[in-house]
Enzyme design. Structure first.
Site, PDB file in Angstrom:
ATOM      1  CG  ASN A 287      -9.723   0.533  10.301  1.00 24.51           C
ATOM      2  OD1 ASN A 287      -8.758  -0.554  10.075  1.00 24.51           O
ATOM      3  ND2 ASN A 287      -9.735   1.227   9.346  1.00 24.51           N
TER       4      ASN A 287
ATOM      5  CG  ASP B 160      -0.526  -0.389   2.554  1.00 21.53           C
ATOM      6  OD1 ASP B 160       0.848  -0.303   2.667  1.00 21.53           O
ATOM      7  OD2 ASP B 160      -1.382  -0.764   3.247  1.00 21.53           O
TER       8      ASP B 160
ATOM      9  CD  GLU C  33      -8.763   2.287   6.004  1.00 24.12           C
ATOM     10  OE1 GLU C  33      -8.352   1.115   6.520  1.00 24.12           O
ATOM     11  OE2 GLU C  33      -8.699   3.365   6.485  1.00 24.12           O
TER      12      GLU C  33
ATOM     13  CG  HIS D  54      -6.565  -1.187   7.935  1.00 21.63           C
ATOM     14  ND1 HIS D  54      -6.462   0.075   7.924  1.00 21.63           N
ATOM     15  CD2 HIS D  54      -5.367  -1.870   8.460  1.00 21.63           C
ATOM     16  CE1 HIS D  54      -5.415   0.314   8.341  1.00 21.63           C
ATOM     17  NE2 HIS D  54      -4.828  -0.700   8.682  1.00 21.63           N
TER      18      HIS D  54
END
Ligand code: F6R
Length: 244
Positions: free
Chosen positions: A138, A70, A145, A140
Site C-alpha cells: 500500500n 515500528d 500508512e 507504507h
C-alpha cells in the site's frame, strides 16, 4: 532534495549483498552510528549476510545503536510476534548489539505523549544515520500508512486493511492481526542521513513504480523518499521492477 539512486538487481542474493554493502559502508564510518532496521521478509537475507560478515570479523558493530522502526500495540509482554522480538532474533542478537544500544518505541501508557518525547530525544541525540526500509504493497514505510504526509511525527496508527492482510501470515488469520501500532514518523525517517529502501517480488511492482515514478503525495507515503534530506538508495529486484 534526494534523487534516489535506483539499483535493479537480479535476485534475492544480490539484494542481500548490495543491501549489506550499504549498511557496512555506514557502519565503517568513523564514530557512533544510529540505524533503524525494518522487519519483514525483504531484508532477511541482508541481515543474514551482515551476520555472516560480523561472525567472520569483517563487520565491527560496537559503535552501532539501533532505533526501533515500528511495533504493534496491545500485545502481551513476551509475545513472539512482537516486532521487537523479531528484531532481537534477526538483527540485534546476530550482530551483537546489546540492550543499552537499543532504543525501543513506547507501547504502554500514554503512547502518543511518549512518542512526542521520543522524537525530541531522537533529535537531541543526532537523529538517524541510516534507515533500512521496506515497502508495503500500500506504499507504507514503517507503519506510515496512506495517507501520511512528510511531516508525520512518531505516533500511534490504525493499520489499513492491506497491511492487516499482508501481515496475516505471521498471525494465522487476518482477524488475529493487531490493528493498532506505533511507528517512527516520516519526518524522522526522511531526515535520516541515508536511506536504503529494499523492494522484492512481483507483488511490489505496481507500488514501487508509483512510489518512484508517480506523483509525490500522501496516498503513497514511500513517494516522499524522493524528497528525503539525505542520500537514498533504492534496491529493487528484477521481479519487482519488471513485474514478472
Ligand atoms: C516492517 C515495516 C514494514 C515492512 C513492509 C514490507 O518493520 O516497517 O513497512 O518493511 O511492510 O514488508 P515485507 O518486507 O515483509 O514485504
Amino acid at each position: 532534495m534526494a534523487d534516489p539512486h535506483l539499483v535493479v538487481v537480479d535476485d534475492a542474493a544480490w539484494l542481500a549483498r548490495a543491501g549489506a554493502d550499504v549498511v557496512a559502508d555506514v557502519v565503517h564510518a568513523d564514530g557512533p552510528v544510529t540505524i533503524v532496521p525494518a522487519t519483514g521478509d525483504t531484508p532477511v537475507g541482508m541481515y543474514a549476510e551482515l551476520a555472516e560478515r560480523h561472525a567472520r570479523g569483517d563487520l565491527d558493530t560496537r559503535d552501532v545503536s539501533v532505533v526501533q522502526l515500528d511495533e504493534y500495540l496491545g500485545l502481551e509482554t513476551g509475545d513472539r510476534r512482537a516486532l521487537f522480538g523479531w528484531m532481537e532474533r534477526t538483527v540485534l542478537g546476530p550482530l551483537s548489539i546489546d540492550d543499552e544500544r537499543v532504543v525501543r518505541l513506547p507501547t504502554d501508557g500514554d503512547v502518543d505523549a511518549a512518542c512526542a518525547a521520543f522524537d525530541r530525544d531522537l533529535e537531541a541525540r543526532g537523529g538517524i544515520d541510516l534507515a533500512i526500509l521496506g515497502l508495503g504493497t500500500n506504499g507504507h514505510l514503517g507503519f506510515n500508512e496512506p495517507p501520511s504526509n512528510a511531516q508525520s511525527p512518531t505516533r500511534t496508527v490504525e493499520l489499513t486493511q492491506d497491511t492487516v492482510a499482508a501481515n496475516a501470515r505471521y498471525w494465522g488469520s487476518e482477524g488475529d492481526v493487531p490493528t493498532r501500532a506505533v511507528t517512527l514518523g516520516l519526518r524522522t525517517l526522511l531526515d535520516a542521513r541515508r536511506i536504503v529502501l529494499l523492494v522484492a517480488g512481483a507483488s511490489k511492482h505496481a507500488i514501487v513504480r508509483r512510489a518512484l515514478e508517480g506523483p509525490v503525495r500522501e496516498d503513497v507515503p514511500a513517494s516522499f523518499v524522493r524528497e528525503a534530506r539525505g542520500s537514498v538508495t533504492v534496491l529493487v529486484d528484477r521481479a519487482a521492477w519488471e513485474g514478472e
